[in-house]
Design an enzyme around this catalytic site. Structure first.
Site, PDB file in Angstrom:
ATOM      1  N   CYS A 289      15.455  27.810 -72.786  1.00  0.00           N
ATOM      2  CA  CYS A 289      14.723  27.834 -71.518  1.00  0.00           C
ATOM      3  C   CYS A 289      15.553  28.463 -70.405  1.00  0.00           C
ATOM      4  O   CYS A 289      14.998  29.027 -69.453  1.00  0.00           O
ATOM      5  CB  CYS A 289      14.296  26.423 -71.126  1.00  0.00           C
ATOM      6  SG  CYS A 289      15.636  25.219 -71.112  1.00  0.00           S
ATOM      7  N   HIS A 761      16.674  20.873 -69.215  1.00  0.00           N
ATOM      8  CA  HIS A 761      15.609  21.876 -69.289  1.00  0.00           C
ATOM      9  C   HIS A 761      15.569  22.678 -67.991  1.00  0.00           C
ATOM     10  O   HIS A 761      15.852  22.139 -66.914  1.00  0.00           O
ATOM     11  CB  HIS A 761      14.265  21.183 -69.526  1.00  0.00           C
ATOM     12  CG  HIS A 761      13.115  22.121 -69.716  1.00  0.00           C
ATOM     13  ND1 HIS A 761      13.069  23.068 -70.720  1.00  0.00           N
ATOM     14  CD2 HIS A 761      11.947  22.264 -69.028  1.00  0.00           C
ATOM     15  CE1 HIS A 761      11.940  23.738 -70.634  1.00  0.00           C
ATOM     16  NE2 HIS A 761      11.244  23.274 -69.620  1.00  0.00           N
TER      17      HIS A 761
END
Length: 801
Positions: A289, A761
């Site tokens: 990510c 994330h």
């Protein structure tokens, strides 16, 4: 090639599309190719209700794979392989043991069974490999009134408080055995299944707003539960209020992650999906990510769009025989995938009606999978080539370094980020000063924790948190420190102490202070909030703060002014080089090491950078890191060479002259990484006896150096640029900058969720067409509440005067 398949040269083992195979044959004379073609067999309902095969070509457009579920029961594959003999295009179907020599048969078998570059990478995160449990949709849950508390769990058959599993049928909390996660237990969860037949259990402590670890005793493997939120709600568990932890006691280091997941991902709000050019998502390849977020921001900038997507036909025409190993080709292909709109199309009305009638959701065939791009850009890098989470800021600098080294024309798109920093160093005893300039790409803002506007609330929260932990009660609602942006900007502009400062005026060590100002303002200003730091125990930690980042930013007051009237410059005298008797006793400036480590670089790499740049400070060491990030031993421990070794890289970095009287390549690479031309770097080092700090000063004090034409250097330059498709035109000497006013407007930011850059994330928010859009891997939606106060990296563009 979406129709013609793939042609593999049996001599070089390079793959080509149909339109390039003829050119390869004419240029190389290679005449034997393996032709691979895959047909997609789609099952369509037959007259009797059964499934009939319907054959069609499968798209083989390398790397830009959609996120469609072509592995479902609705599809099958049929592969076709042939040998093609040029120039007559004679075809031999495979397998064909009778007509082919044994060596050719063995080579074909090896190619057909070989793994692709994608599958050679580390496997994706295990969540992406899991299959939905056959019990999930029809699971029966007993209405027995069981409610699971948010903490304090214990096995109902023993005293274990770790590796606990909640049975999703009756709500029993029981310990596991040595399952796939390596945790230990007494096996009571398995015993309960054998007694009752209740198949599914969820591991307590793994429940987050994004999912949970579910195990099927019947299927004997980890599974996905598409209805996990409903199943957990039956026992009073709200997924949005849960967090990852290994035991019933909540950990304070993990607690902030829950709030970040809710706020940054805009959980609980129905977001409208966005489709079309510029609204294409990217598949998460397993902790990738950070790459997705950075590339979405990069390709929202017009200069990068023009350089790669605008020049796509030219880049493809000049691409080498193996385009998988060409940076510009991979950038152009990724940019085309993100901006063309071909991989971001809204669902058809018939599909939506079918989903509503069947009460099920099928994933849309949208988004791209940047496997080939990640494989190339991370090649040889010890961190980015792994499947571990990485620092988005470190990847951004890695990307800029690759852009610098692979020119795509006369205009380098990374020029929009480059700016000059003026550093004013003053000897506190003699009051004399020295002005130097360096190149940078990111403005790093410290977090002024002492300026928090809600200190009383923070103190009260900390007391309540400790009491709750001691009593094993649920933690109080998180209170986040609120920091004014003006305080962070003030902290950036304040003087800082220079450790181990050597005053040329005193010819001795003295106290020194340093202030930094902008000698130029970039066209696009990248601001990093230094949220990651080290505690007293040297353990990395994240500052969970809220900063009121402005939509409009004016830093004109930080413009450098140069030497002021009445100021006296420090003499241009280099400090003496002291070679210790024991080379291992050489001091390493730990303060510089820690400054670099706080940026997210590996600790051992930071130590090497400071050592090989002679303790000249974090800025010089930072440029060494940028120049050496791709080396295989980048993060390996520092091995100090013995003095006197002829080929010692350490001695070379400290200023030793090479055998050919040329400056050490280590130091040349550092100066080139700052944006200067190679011949200028060599000229400056020669003029200063290979003193890196003085060489940088020499460059800025000689705006029009004498031209030196060295045929050997010219040859070396051509060799260094051999992999570049299109050579950039030679510009003026010195770093290329785009100076202008210091007024900016915010157009994007990257946020991080988690307690470390090595976990968690990343999500990107960008302002497009007058509104904010959230890019969360494959999910691209209109943003309703962009969390501008929780960002990690901010992107501003200059406001025209």
């Amino acid at each position: 090639d979406s129709e013609g398949g793939l042609y593999v040269c049996m001599n070089t083992f390079l793959g080509f599309g149909r339109e390039h195979i003829e050119r390869h044959y004419r240029k190389t004379g290679q005449c034997v190719y393996l032709h691979l073609k895959r047909h997609l067999i789609e099952k369509v309902p037959g007259a009797s209700g059964g499934a009939l095969p319907k054959r069609r070509n499968a798209k083989l457009f390398l790397d830009l794979e959609t996120s469609s579920d072509l592995n479902s029961d609705d599809f099958e594959y049929e592969d076709e392989a042939k040998l093609i003999i040029f120039p007559d295009h004679y075809e031999i179907s495979l397998p064909n043991i009778e007509e082919l020599p044994a060596l050719v048969t063995i080579a074909c078998d090896a190619l057909l069974s070989a793994k692709s570059p994608y599958r050679k990478q580390e496997p994706d995160s295990w969540e992406e490999e899991l299959q939905a449990s056959k019990h999930a949709k029809t699971l029966v849950q007993l209405d027995n009134g069981v409610r699971i508390p948010p903490s304090g769990w214990k096995c109902s058959k023993c005293d274990l408080r770790e590796n606990l599993w909640l049975n999703l049928t009756d709500g029993s909390v029981l310990c596991g055995k040595w399952f796939f996660d390596g945790s230990g237990g007494n096996g009571h969860a398995m015993e309960h299944y054998k007694e009752t037949g209740y198949p599914l259990a969820v591991k307590l402590g793994t429940i987050t707003p994004d999912g949970a670890d579910v195990y099927s005793f019947d299927e004997e493997e980890p599974v996905l539960d598409p209805h996990i939120a409903k199943h957990l709600a039956h026992f009073g568990i709200d997924m949005l209020q849960m967090q990852v932890t290994e035991n019933g006691l909540r950990d304070n280091d993990i607690k902030p992650r829950v709030s970040e997941w809710e706020v940054i991902q805009e959980a609980g709000v129905k977001l409208k999906p966005m489709y079309g050019p510029g609204y294409t998502g990217m598949k998460n390849l397993g902790n990738s990510c950070y790459l997705n977020a950075v590339m979405q921001a990069i390709f929202s900038i017009p200069e990068f769009q023009r350089a790669y997507v605008g020049n796509l036909p030219r880049i493809f025409d000049y691409s080498p025989l193996d385009p998988t190993q060409d940076f510009n080709t991979q950038m152009a292909k990724l940019g085309h995938g993100l901006l063309s709109g071909q991989y971001s199309k809204p669902p058809m009305k018939s599909e939506l009606i079918e989903q509503v009638m069947k009460e099920e959701h099928k994933p849309q065939h949208n988004g791209i999978s940047p496997r080939m791009f990640k494989a190339f850009i991370s090649k040889g890098h010890p961190e980015f080539s792994s499947n571990r989470q990485q620092d988005a800021q470190e990847f951004f600098l890695h990307l800029i370094n690759l852009v610098e080294r692979n020119p795509v024309g006369s205009e380098n798109p990374s020029d929009v980020f480059r700016f000059l920093v003026e550093e004013r160093t003053q000897c506190c005893q003699s009051r004399k000063v020295r002005y130097t300039e360096r190149v940078d790409y990111i403005m790093q803002l410290p977090v002024a924790m002492e300026a928090a506007t809600n200190k009383d609330e923070l103190i009260a929260y900390e007391l309540k948190r400790r009491e709750a932990e001691a009593a094993r009660r649920p933690l109080p609602e998180l209170v986040r420190a609120k920091i004014p942006f003006s305080a962070c900007l003030q902290a950036f502009s304040e003087p800082s102490n220079v450790e181990d400062f050597w005053s040329s005026a005193l010819q001795a060590k003295s106290a020194g202070v340093k202030t930094s100002r902008f000698a130029s303002f970039p066209e696009y200003l990248v601001v990093q909030i230094k949220k990651f730091t080290f505690g007293l125990d040297w353990i990395p930690k994240k500052l969970d703060v809220s900063i009121d980042m402005p939509d409009f930013l004016d830093i004109s007051h930080l413009r450098a002014r140069g030497l002021q009237p009445g100021e006296e410059e420090l003499p241009d005298i280099a400090p003496p080089i002291v070679i210790p008797d024991d080379p291992k006793a050489l001091d390493i400036d730990e303060s510089s090491v820690m400054q670099l480590a706080e940026m997210g670089f590996p600790l051992e790499a930071c130590r090497k950078a400071v050592y090989y740049t002679g303790n000249l400070g974090a800025e010089v060491a930072f440029n060494w890191i940028i120049a050496h990030m791709e080396e295989p031993d980048f993060a390996e421990p520092l091995v100090i060479p013995a003095f006197g070794e002829v080929a010692s890289s350490g001695a070379a970095a400290l200023g030793a002259v090479g055998l050919d009287n040329q400056p050490p390549e280590e130091m040349v690479a550092i100066i080139i990484s700052m944006g200067f031309q190679r011949n200028l770097a060599i000229q400056a080092l020669k003029a200063t006896n290979n003193n890196l700090e003085r060489a940088l000063e020499w460059i800025f004090s000689h705006p029009d150096p004498e031209e030196e034409s060295d045929p050997a250097l010219d040859t070396m330059d051509m060799e260094n640029n051999a992999n570049a498709n299109i050579l950039a035109e030679t510009g003026s000497e010195g770093p290329r900058i785009k100076d202008g006013p210091g007024r900016y407007e915010l157009f994007g930011f990257i946020s991080h969720m988690g307690t470390s850059t090595m976990s968690g994330h990343y999500v990107c928010h960008l302002r497009k067409e007058g509104r904010w859009v959230i890019y969360n891997d494959l999910r691209v939606c209109a943003s309703e509440r962009p969390p501008k106060d929780l960002g990690y990296i901010y992107f501003y563009h200059r406001i025209p005067s």
